[in-house]
Design an enzyme around this catalytic site. Structure first.
Site, PDB file in Angstrom:
ATOM      1  N   GLU A 101     -11.348   4.303   6.355  1.00 40.70           N
ATOM      2  CA  GLU A 101     -10.202   5.007   6.961  1.00 40.70           C
ATOM      3  C   GLU A 101     -10.762   6.208   7.727  1.00 40.70           C
ATOM      4  OE1 GLU A 101      -7.249   6.513   4.260  1.00 40.70           O
ATOM      5  OE2 GLU A 101      -5.797   6.891   5.861  1.00 40.70           O
ATOM      6  N   GLN A 134      -9.439   9.243  -5.670  1.00 42.06           N
ATOM      7  CA  GLN A 134      -9.169   9.861  -4.356  1.00 42.06           C
ATOM      8  C   GLN A 134     -10.327  10.731  -3.852  1.00 42.06           C
ATOM      9  OE1 GLN A 134      -5.863  10.568  -2.087  1.00 42.06           O
ATOM     10  NE2 GLN A 134      -7.843  10.770  -1.058  1.00 42.06           N
ATOM     11  N   HIS A 141       0.840  -1.207   0.000  1.00 39.04           N
ATOM     12  CA  HIS A 141       0.000   0.000   0.000  1.00 39.04           C
ATOM     13  C   HIS A 141       0.872   1.254   0.000  1.00 39.04           C
ATOM     14  CE1 HIS A 141      -3.938   2.054   0.845  1.00 39.04           C
ATOM     15  NE2 HIS A 141      -3.062   3.035   1.000  1.00 39.04           N
ATOM     16  N   HIS A 173       1.536   5.386  -2.128  1.00 40.46           N
ATOM     17  CA  HIS A 173       1.064   6.457  -3.038  1.00 40.46           C
ATOM     18  C   HIS A 173       2.278   7.061  -3.737  1.00 40.46           C
ATOM     19  CE1 HIS A 173      -3.155   6.556  -1.629  1.00 40.46           C
ATOM     20  NE2 HIS A 173      -2.597   6.028  -0.553  1.00 40.46           N
ATOM     21  N   ASP A 186       2.085   3.164   2.975  1.00 37.15           N
ATOM     22  CA  ASP A 186       1.160   4.242   2.623  1.00 37.15           C
ATOM     23  C   ASP A 186       1.858   5.495   2.095  1.00 37.15           C
ATOM     24  OD1 ASP A 186      -1.340   5.325   2.175  1.00 37.15           O
ATOM     25  OD2 ASP A 186      -1.874   5.589   4.275  1.00 37.15           O
ATOM     26  N   HIS A 227      -9.356   1.717  -0.329  1.00 36.48           N
ATOM     27  CA  HIS A 227      -9.215   2.443   0.923  1.00 36.48           C
ATOM     28  C   HIS A 227     -10.574   2.283   1.614  1.00 36.48           C
ATOM     29  CE1 HIS A 227      -5.698   4.202  -0.932  1.00 36.48           C
ATOM     30  NE2 HIS A 227      -5.429   4.886   0.153  1.00 36.48           N
TER      31      HIS A 227
END
Ligand code: FE2
Length: 426
Positions: A213, A152, A57, A59, A309, A210
Protein backbone atom coordinates in the site's frame (compact mmCIF):
# COMPACT_ATOMS: atom_id res chain seq x y z
CA UNK A 1 -47.52 -23.94 4.50
CA UNK A 2 -45.08 -24.64 1.69
CA UNK A 3 -42.80 -21.73 2.54
CA UNK A 4 -42.13 -19.38 5.42
CA UNK A 5 -41.61 -16.46 3.04
CA UNK A 6 -41.98 -15.79 -0.68
CA UNK A 7 -40.32 -12.78 -2.32
CA UNK A 8 -42.53 -12.19 -5.37
CA UNK A 9 -41.55 -11.05 -8.81
CA UNK A 10 -38.21 -9.34 -8.18
CA UNK A 11 -35.71 -8.78 -10.99
CA UNK A 12 -32.65 -11.03 -10.72
CA UNK A 13 -29.14 -9.58 -11.25
CA UNK A 14 -28.64 -11.67 -14.39
CA UNK A 15 -32.03 -10.53 -15.76
CA UNK A 16 -35.55 -11.92 -15.74
CA UNK A 17 -37.95 -12.04 -12.83
CA UNK A 18 -38.66 -14.79 -10.33
CA UNK A 19 -40.36 -15.74 -7.10
CA UNK A 20 -37.98 -16.78 -4.32
CA UNK A 21 -39.28 -19.33 -1.82
CA UNK A 22 -37.68 -19.43 1.63
CA UNK A 23 -38.05 -22.08 4.34
CA UNK A 24 -36.34 -21.41 7.63
CA UNK A 25 -32.92 -19.95 6.85
CA UNK A 26 -32.64 -21.39 3.35
CA UNK A 27 -33.65 -20.49 -0.21
CA UNK A 28 -35.59 -23.56 -1.33
CA UNK A 29 -37.05 -22.43 -4.68
CA UNK A 30 -36.41 -19.82 -7.37
CA UNK A 31 -38.98 -20.07 -10.15
CA UNK A 32 -40.84 -17.75 -12.52
CA UNK A 33 -44.06 -18.33 -10.55
CA UNK A 34 -44.32 -20.24 -7.26
CA UNK A 35 -47.78 -21.63 -6.66
CA UNK A 36 -47.30 -22.64 -3.02
CA UNK A 37 -48.56 -20.84 0.06
CA UNK A 38 -46.39 -18.93 2.48
CA UNK A 39 -46.70 -17.47 5.96
CA UNK A 40 -45.57 -14.11 4.56
CA UNK A 41 -45.00 -12.56 1.16
CA UNK A 42 -43.00 -9.54 -0.01
CA UNK A 43 -43.89 -7.85 -3.28
CA UNK A 44 -40.59 -7.11 -5.07
CA UNK A 45 -42.05 -6.43 -8.52
CA UNK A 46 -40.10 -3.71 -10.33
CA UNK A 47 -37.18 -3.99 -7.91
CA UNK A 48 -33.80 -5.70 -8.05
CA UNK A 49 -33.32 -8.70 -5.74
CA UNK A 50 -29.71 -9.54 -5.02
CA UNK A 51 -27.42 -11.61 -2.85
CA UNK A 52 -26.25 -9.46 0.07
CA UNK A 53 -23.38 -7.01 -0.16
CA UNK A 54 -20.06 -8.23 1.22
CA UNK A 55 -17.08 -6.12 2.34
CA UNK A 56 -13.79 -8.07 2.33
CA UNK A 57 -11.65 -5.26 3.78
CA UNK A 58 -12.58 -3.06 6.72
CA UNK A 59 -11.23 -1.64 10.01
CA UNK A 60 -14.03 -2.00 12.53
CA UNK A 61 -11.83 -1.20 15.53
CA UNK A 62 -11.32 2.33 14.16
CA UNK A 63 -14.66 3.05 12.53
CA UNK A 64 -16.79 6.03 13.63
CA UNK A 65 -13.84 7.50 15.56
CA UNK A 66 -13.47 10.47 13.20
CA UNK A 67 -12.20 13.51 15.12
CA UNK A 68 -10.94 11.54 18.15
CA UNK A 69 -8.56 12.88 19.39
CA UNK A 70 -8.14 15.10 16.32
CA UNK A 71 -8.58 15.13 12.56
CA UNK A 72 -5.96 13.91 10.05
CA UNK A 73 -4.69 17.29 8.81
CA UNK A 74 -2.56 16.14 5.88
CA UNK A 75 -4.93 13.38 4.79
CA UNK A 76 -2.02 11.00 4.25
CA UNK A 77 -1.77 7.31 5.10
CA UNK A 78 1.23 7.92 7.35
CA UNK A 79 -0.49 10.67 9.38
CA UNK A 80 -3.49 8.35 9.64
CA UNK A 81 -1.28 5.62 11.13
CA UNK A 82 0.27 8.18 13.53
CA UNK A 83 -3.19 9.47 14.52
CA UNK A 84 -4.42 5.91 15.13
CA UNK A 85 -1.36 5.52 17.40
CA UNK A 86 -2.60 8.54 19.40
CA UNK A 87 -6.12 7.15 19.61
CA UNK A 88 -5.15 3.60 20.63
CA UNK A 89 -4.22 4.35 24.26
CA UNK A 90 -7.59 6.10 24.66
CA UNK A 91 -9.63 3.10 23.48
CA UNK A 92 -11.82 1.15 25.84
CA UNK A 93 -13.51 -2.19 25.29
CA UNK A 94 -16.93 -0.56 25.54
CA UNK A 95 -16.13 2.28 23.12
CA UNK A 96 -14.76 -0.09 20.46
CA UNK A 97 -17.67 -2.48 20.90
CA UNK A 98 -20.33 0.23 20.80
CA UNK A 99 -18.92 1.98 17.73
CA UNK A 100 -18.58 -1.37 15.96
CA UNK A 101 -22.18 -2.30 16.80
CA UNK A 102 -23.40 1.10 15.58
CA UNK A 103 -21.54 0.49 12.33
CA UNK A 104 -23.03 -3.02 12.04
CA UNK A 105 -26.50 -1.46 12.28
CA UNK A 106 -25.57 0.87 9.41
CA UNK A 107 -24.30 -2.14 7.48
CA UNK A 108 -27.52 -4.09 7.95
CA UNK A 109 -29.52 -1.09 6.79
CA UNK A 110 -27.49 -1.10 3.55
CA UNK A 111 -27.78 -4.84 2.94
CA UNK A 112 -24.14 -5.42 3.90
CA UNK A 113 -24.28 -8.80 5.62
CA UNK A 114 -20.67 -10.06 5.56
CA UNK A 115 -17.58 -8.10 6.60
CA UNK A 116 -13.91 -8.97 6.96
CA UNK A 117 -12.33 -6.59 9.43
CA UNK A 118 -8.68 -6.22 10.29
CA UNK A 119 -8.09 -5.66 14.00
CA UNK A 120 -4.90 -4.04 15.24
CA UNK A 121 -2.93 -6.32 17.57
CA UNK A 122 -0.10 -3.90 18.41
CA UNK A 123 -1.76 -2.73 21.65
CA UNK A 124 -0.61 -5.26 24.26
CA UNK A 125 -4.00 -5.07 25.96
CA UNK A 126 -5.63 -6.63 22.86
CA UNK A 127 -8.85 -4.97 23.96
CA UNK A 128 -9.93 -4.31 20.38
CA UNK A 129 -9.56 -8.03 19.69
CA UNK A 130 -11.69 -8.87 22.73
CA UNK A 131 -14.28 -6.24 21.82
CA UNK A 132 -14.59 -7.39 18.20
CA UNK A 133 -14.78 -11.06 19.22
CA UNK A 134 -17.76 -10.01 21.36
CA UNK A 135 -19.25 -8.07 18.43
CA UNK A 136 -18.77 -11.09 16.17
CA UNK A 137 -20.91 -13.18 18.52
CA UNK A 138 -23.59 -10.51 18.89
CA UNK A 139 -24.04 -9.93 15.14
CA UNK A 140 -23.68 -13.59 14.10
CA UNK A 141 -27.44 -14.01 13.49
CA UNK A 142 -27.31 -11.42 10.70
CA UNK A 143 -23.69 -10.57 9.77
CA UNK A 144 -20.83 -12.93 8.92
CA UNK A 145 -17.94 -11.11 10.61
CA UNK A 146 -14.38 -12.33 9.97
CA UNK A 147 -11.48 -10.97 12.01
CA UNK A 148 -7.92 -10.57 10.74
CA UNK A 149 -5.01 -10.30 13.21
CA UNK A 150 -3.37 -7.14 11.90
CA UNK A 151 0.00 -5.94 13.24
CA UNK A 152 -0.59 -2.33 12.12
CA UNK A 153 2.82 -1.07 13.29
CA UNK A 154 4.75 -3.94 11.68
CA UNK A 155 5.23 -7.58 12.71
CA UNK A 156 8.93 -6.95 13.45
CA UNK A 157 8.97 -3.14 13.66
CA UNK A 158 6.65 -3.12 16.69
CA UNK A 159 8.32 -4.93 19.59
CA UNK A 160 5.39 -7.12 20.72
CA UNK A 161 3.43 -7.41 17.47
CA UNK A 162 4.69 -10.90 16.66
CA UNK A 163 3.67 -12.41 19.99
CA UNK A 164 0.41 -10.45 19.98
CA UNK A 165 -0.47 -11.78 16.53
CA UNK A 166 -0.11 -15.32 17.88
CA UNK A 167 -2.09 -14.41 21.02
CA UNK A 168 -4.91 -12.98 18.91
CA UNK A 169 -5.06 -16.14 16.76
CA UNK A 170 -5.13 -18.23 19.96
CA UNK A 171 -8.07 -16.10 21.16
CA UNK A 172 -10.07 -17.06 18.07
CA UNK A 173 -9.22 -14.47 15.43
CA UNK A 174 -9.85 -16.11 12.06
CA UNK A 175 -7.23 -14.85 9.63
CA UNK A 176 -3.52 -13.97 9.54
CA UNK A 177 -2.76 -10.35 8.58
CA UNK A 178 0.37 -8.29 8.03
CA UNK A 179 1.85 -5.12 6.57
CA UNK A 180 5.17 -5.99 4.91
CA UNK A 181 5.71 -2.56 3.28
CA UNK A 182 5.70 -0.95 6.75
CA UNK A 183 8.53 -3.09 8.17
CA UNK A 184 11.92 -1.39 8.56
CA UNK A 185 13.41 -2.86 5.40
CA UNK A 186 12.27 -4.59 2.24
CA UNK A 187 14.08 -7.68 3.56
CA UNK A 188 12.10 -7.60 6.82
CA UNK A 189 8.90 -7.19 4.80
CA UNK A 190 9.79 -10.23 2.72
CA UNK A 191 10.62 -12.22 5.84
CA UNK A 192 7.28 -11.21 7.43
CA UNK A 193 5.35 -12.52 4.42
CA UNK A 194 7.11 -15.87 4.73
CA UNK A 195 6.55 -16.19 8.47
CA UNK A 196 2.89 -15.11 8.31
CA UNK A 197 2.12 -17.59 5.52
CA UNK A 198 3.86 -20.34 7.49
CA UNK A 199 1.77 -19.52 10.56
CA UNK A 200 -1.39 -19.73 8.45
CA UNK A 201 -0.33 -23.01 6.84
CA UNK A 202 0.42 -24.57 10.22
CA UNK A 203 -2.92 -23.48 11.68
CA UNK A 204 -5.05 -24.10 8.56
CA UNK A 205 -6.03 -20.42 8.34
CA UNK A 206 -6.50 -17.87 5.58
CA UNK A 207 -4.10 -14.97 4.94
CA UNK A 208 -4.98 -11.37 4.10
CA UNK A 209 -2.09 -8.91 4.06
CA UNK A 210 -2.07 -5.17 3.60
CA UNK A 211 0.36 -5.56 0.73
CA UNK A 212 2.33 -2.84 -1.07
CA UNK A 213 0.00 0.00 0.00
CA UNK A 214 2.49 2.54 -1.32
CA UNK A 215 3.42 4.43 -4.49
CA UNK A 216 6.90 2.85 -4.47
CA UNK A 217 7.21 0.89 -7.74
CA UNK A 218 9.81 -1.34 -6.09
CA UNK A 219 7.48 -2.47 -3.30
CA UNK A 220 7.06 -6.04 -4.54
CA UNK A 221 5.82 -8.01 -1.53
CA UNK A 222 2.95 -9.36 -3.63
CA UNK A 223 5.60 -11.40 -5.48
CA UNK A 224 6.66 -13.05 -2.21
CA UNK A 225 3.02 -13.54 -1.22
CA UNK A 226 2.33 -15.38 -4.47
CA UNK A 227 5.52 -17.43 -4.03
CA UNK A 228 4.69 -18.49 -0.46
CA UNK A 229 1.08 -19.26 -1.38
CA UNK A 230 2.35 -21.57 -4.11
CA UNK A 231 5.10 -23.11 -1.96
CA UNK A 232 2.84 -23.82 1.01
CA UNK A 233 -0.21 -24.96 -0.99
CA UNK A 234 -2.41 -22.10 0.24
CA UNK A 235 -4.13 -21.55 -3.12
CA UNK A 236 -7.58 -19.96 -2.74
CA UNK A 237 -6.96 -18.99 0.90
CA UNK A 238 -4.77 -15.90 0.42
CA UNK A 239 -5.60 -12.29 -0.43
CA UNK A 240 -3.43 -9.26 -1.09
CA UNK A 241 -5.20 -6.08 -0.04
CA UNK A 242 -4.53 -2.71 -1.72
CA UNK A 243 -1.58 -3.65 -4.05
CA UNK A 244 -1.33 0.05 -4.94
CA UNK A 245 2.38 -0.09 -5.84
CA UNK A 246 1.36 -2.14 -8.88
CA UNK A 247 -0.02 1.12 -10.34
CA UNK A 248 3.56 2.43 -10.50
CA UNK A 249 5.47 -0.77 -11.33
CA UNK A 250 7.48 -1.31 -14.46
CA UNK A 251 5.26 -2.83 -17.17
CA UNK A 252 7.69 -5.61 -18.03
CA UNK A 253 7.90 -6.68 -14.41
CA UNK A 254 4.09 -6.72 -14.13
CA UNK A 255 3.90 -8.93 -17.23
CA UNK A 256 5.82 -11.54 -15.23
CA UNK A 257 4.11 -10.86 -11.89
CA UNK A 258 0.45 -11.23 -12.87
CA UNK A 259 0.74 -14.83 -14.15
CA UNK A 260 2.46 -15.73 -10.85
CA UNK A 261 -0.48 -14.25 -8.88
CA UNK A 262 -2.91 -16.16 -11.11
CA UNK A 263 -0.97 -19.41 -10.72
CA UNK A 264 -0.96 -19.04 -6.93
CA UNK A 265 -4.70 -18.32 -6.77
CA UNK A 266 -4.11 -15.18 -4.70
CA UNK A 267 -7.11 -12.83 -4.58
CA UNK A 268 -6.75 -9.07 -4.89
CA UNK A 269 -8.71 -6.58 -2.80
CA UNK A 270 -8.29 -2.98 -3.99
CA UNK A 271 -10.03 -0.35 -1.86
CA UNK A 272 -10.89 2.40 -4.34
CA UNK A 273 -12.28 5.08 -2.00
CA UNK A 274 -9.21 4.97 0.22
CA UNK A 275 -6.61 4.30 -2.46
CA UNK A 276 -7.75 7.24 -4.55
CA UNK A 277 -7.76 9.47 -1.47
CA UNK A 278 -4.43 8.48 0.11
CA UNK A 279 -2.07 7.56 -2.70
CA UNK A 280 -0.08 9.91 -4.93
CA UNK A 281 0.29 12.48 -2.14
CA UNK A 282 3.99 12.97 -2.90
CA UNK A 283 3.36 13.61 -6.60
CA UNK A 284 2.82 16.91 -8.35
CA UNK A 285 1.59 16.33 -11.91
CA UNK A 286 1.03 13.98 -13.59
CA UNK A 287 -0.33 12.56 -10.33
CA UNK A 288 -0.53 8.83 -9.77
CA UNK A 289 -3.84 7.65 -8.34
CA UNK A 290 -2.78 4.43 -6.64
CA UNK A 291 -5.36 2.07 -8.12
CA UNK A 292 -3.94 -1.37 -8.76
CA UNK A 293 -4.31 -2.97 -12.21
CA UNK A 294 -7.83 -4.31 -11.90
CA UNK A 295 -8.80 -4.99 -15.52
CA UNK A 296 -5.40 -6.53 -16.25
CA UNK A 297 -5.77 -8.93 -13.31
CA UNK A 298 -9.35 -9.81 -14.25
CA UNK A 299 -8.19 -10.57 -17.81
CA UNK A 300 -5.83 -13.22 -16.41
CA UNK A 301 -8.53 -14.82 -14.27
CA UNK A 302 -7.29 -13.38 -10.96
CA UNK A 303 -10.11 -12.98 -8.46
CA UNK A 304 -10.56 -9.28 -7.69
CA UNK A 305 -13.08 -7.85 -5.22
CA UNK A 306 -13.73 -4.30 -4.05
CA UNK A 307 -13.16 -3.42 -0.38
CA UNK A 308 -14.36 -0.41 1.59
CA UNK A 309 -11.47 -0.15 4.12
CA UNK A 310 -12.61 2.85 6.19
CA UNK A 311 -15.64 4.79 7.38
CA UNK A 312 -15.13 7.94 9.49
CA UNK A 313 -11.76 7.06 11.01
CA UNK A 314 -8.16 8.39 11.14
CA UNK A 315 -7.65 7.59 7.46
CA UNK A 316 -10.95 8.63 5.87
CA UNK A 317 -13.37 11.33 6.89
CA UNK A 318 -16.30 10.07 4.81
CA UNK A 319 -17.93 6.68 4.21
CA UNK A 320 -21.42 5.24 4.23
CA UNK A 321 -21.33 1.45 4.70
CA UNK A 322 -22.68 1.30 1.14
CA UNK A 323 -20.74 -1.12 -1.04
CA UNK A 324 -22.39 0.51 -4.05
CA UNK A 325 -20.37 3.67 -3.27
CA UNK A 326 -17.26 1.47 -3.34
CA UNK A 327 -18.27 -0.14 -6.64
CA UNK A 328 -19.11 3.29 -8.11
CA UNK A 329 -15.65 4.68 -7.30
CA UNK A 330 -13.90 1.48 -8.38
CA UNK A 331 -15.75 1.45 -11.70
CA UNK A 332 -14.60 5.01 -12.42
CA UNK A 333 -10.99 4.71 -11.33
CA UNK A 334 -10.47 1.36 -13.06
CA UNK A 335 -12.35 2.67 -16.11
CA UNK A 336 -14.70 -0.32 -16.16
CA UNK A 337 -17.22 1.43 -18.37
CA UNK A 338 -18.52 -1.30 -20.69
CA UNK A 339 -21.91 -2.77 -19.77
CA UNK A 340 -20.24 -6.10 -18.94
CA UNK A 341 -17.63 -4.43 -16.74
CA UNK A 342 -20.22 -2.29 -14.92
CA UNK A 343 -22.32 -5.35 -14.17
CA UNK A 344 -19.14 -7.10 -13.07
CA UNK A 345 -18.53 -4.36 -10.49
CA UNK A 346 -21.88 -5.23 -8.89
CA UNK A 347 -20.92 -8.91 -8.89
CA UNK A 348 -17.60 -7.99 -7.23
CA UNK A 349 -19.28 -6.36 -4.21
CA UNK A 350 -21.65 -9.30 -3.77
CA UNK A 351 -20.67 -12.76 -5.02
CA UNK A 352 -16.94 -12.27 -5.71
CA UNK A 353 -16.30 -10.73 -2.30
CA UNK A 354 -18.17 -13.64 -0.71
CA UNK A 355 -15.95 -16.08 -2.62
CA UNK A 356 -12.80 -14.26 -1.47
CA UNK A 357 -14.01 -14.65 2.13
CA UNK A 358 -14.84 -18.34 1.58
CA UNK A 359 -18.55 -17.78 2.32
CA UNK A 360 -19.97 -20.54 0.15
CA UNK A 361 -23.37 -20.29 1.86
CA UNK A 362 -24.08 -16.84 0.39
CA UNK A 363 -25.59 -16.32 -3.08
CA UNK A 364 -28.93 -16.09 -4.81
CA UNK A 365 -29.47 -19.79 -5.53
CA UNK A 366 -31.47 -22.73 -4.24
CA UNK A 367 -29.79 -24.28 -1.20
CA UNK A 368 -28.00 -21.08 -0.22
CA UNK A 369 -28.70 -19.13 2.94
CA UNK A 370 -31.79 -16.93 2.67
CA UNK A 371 -29.93 -13.64 2.99
CA UNK A 372 -30.80 -11.12 0.30
CA UNK A 373 -31.45 -7.49 -0.50
CA UNK A 374 -34.26 -5.77 -2.39
CA UNK A 375 -33.12 -2.53 -4.03
CA UNK A 376 -35.04 0.33 -5.62
CA UNK A 377 -33.36 -0.28 -9.00
CA UNK A 378 -34.12 -2.16 -12.18
CA UNK A 379 -30.78 -3.91 -12.67
CA UNK A 380 -27.20 -4.01 -11.27
CA UNK A 381 -25.91 -1.17 -13.47
CA UNK A 382 -28.78 1.07 -12.41
CA UNK A 383 -28.06 0.09 -8.80
CA UNK A 384 -24.48 1.35 -9.16
CA UNK A 385 -25.64 4.52 -10.93
CA UNK A 386 -28.30 5.40 -8.35
CA UNK A 387 -26.95 3.76 -5.20
CA UNK A 388 -30.61 3.53 -4.24
CA UNK A 389 -32.54 2.74 -1.10
CA UNK A 390 -32.44 -0.78 0.27
CA UNK A 391 -36.18 -1.40 0.41
CA UNK A 392 -35.84 -4.62 2.38
CA UNK A 393 -32.97 -6.69 3.78
CA UNK A 394 -33.45 -10.35 4.69
CA UNK A 395 -30.91 -12.27 6.81
CA UNK A 396 -31.26 -16.00 7.39
CA UNK A 397 -34.89 -15.88 6.26
CA UNK A 398 -35.88 -13.00 8.53
CA UNK A 399 -36.59 -9.39 7.54
CA UNK A 400 -33.94 -7.36 9.40
CA UNK A 401 -34.34 -3.96 7.76
CA UNK A 402 -37.12 -2.12 5.97
CA UNK A 403 -36.97 1.37 4.59
CA UNK A 404 -39.36 3.92 6.03
CA UNK A 405 -38.69 7.42 4.66
CA UNK A 406 -35.31 8.65 6.02
CA UNK A 407 -34.82 5.98 8.65
CA UNK A 408 -34.49 2.25 8.40
CA UNK A 409 -36.38 0.15 10.89
CA UNK A 410 -34.32 -2.77 12.26
CA UNK A 411 -35.65 -5.92 13.88
CA UNK A 412 -32.74 -7.78 15.41
CA UNK A 413 -33.02 -10.18 18.33
CA UNK A 414 -36.20 -8.50 19.54
CA UNK A 415 -34.34 -5.17 19.57
CA UNK A 416 -36.41 -2.77 17.48
CA UNK A 417 -34.38 0.25 16.46
CA UNK A 418 -34.29 3.03 13.91
CA UNK A 419 -31.03 3.64 12.07
CA UNK A 420 -30.19 7.03 10.67
CA UNK A 421 -26.75 7.13 9.05
CA UNK A 422 -26.10 10.82 9.57
CA UNK A 423 -23.05 11.38 11.77
CA UNK A 424 -21.47 14.44 13.36
CA UNK A 425 -17.76 14.81 14.11
CA UNK A 426 -17.09 14.58 17.84
FE1 FE2 B 1 -6.86 -1.47 5.41
Amino acid sequence: MDFDLIVRGGTLPEGGTADIGISGETIVAIEPRLEGAARAEIDARGNLVSAPFVDPHFHMDATLSYGIPRINASGTLLEGIALWGELKPLLTHEAVRDRALAYCDWAVSMGLLAIRTHVDVCDDRLLAVEALLEVKKIVAPYIDLQLVAFPQDGLYRSPTARQNTIRALDMGVDIVGGIPHFERTMADGTRSVTELCEIAAKRGLMVDLHCDETDDPLSRHIEQLAFETHRLGLQGRVAGSHLTSMHSMDNYYVSKLLPLIAEAGVSAIPNPLINIMLQGRHDTFPKRRGMTRVKEMLALGIRVGWGQDCVLDPWYSLGTADMLDVAFMGLHVAQMSSPADMARCFDMVTNVNAAIMGLDHLGLAVGKRASLVILDAGNPIEAIRLRPERICVIARGKVVAERTRQDTRLSIDGRPALVNRRHQAQ
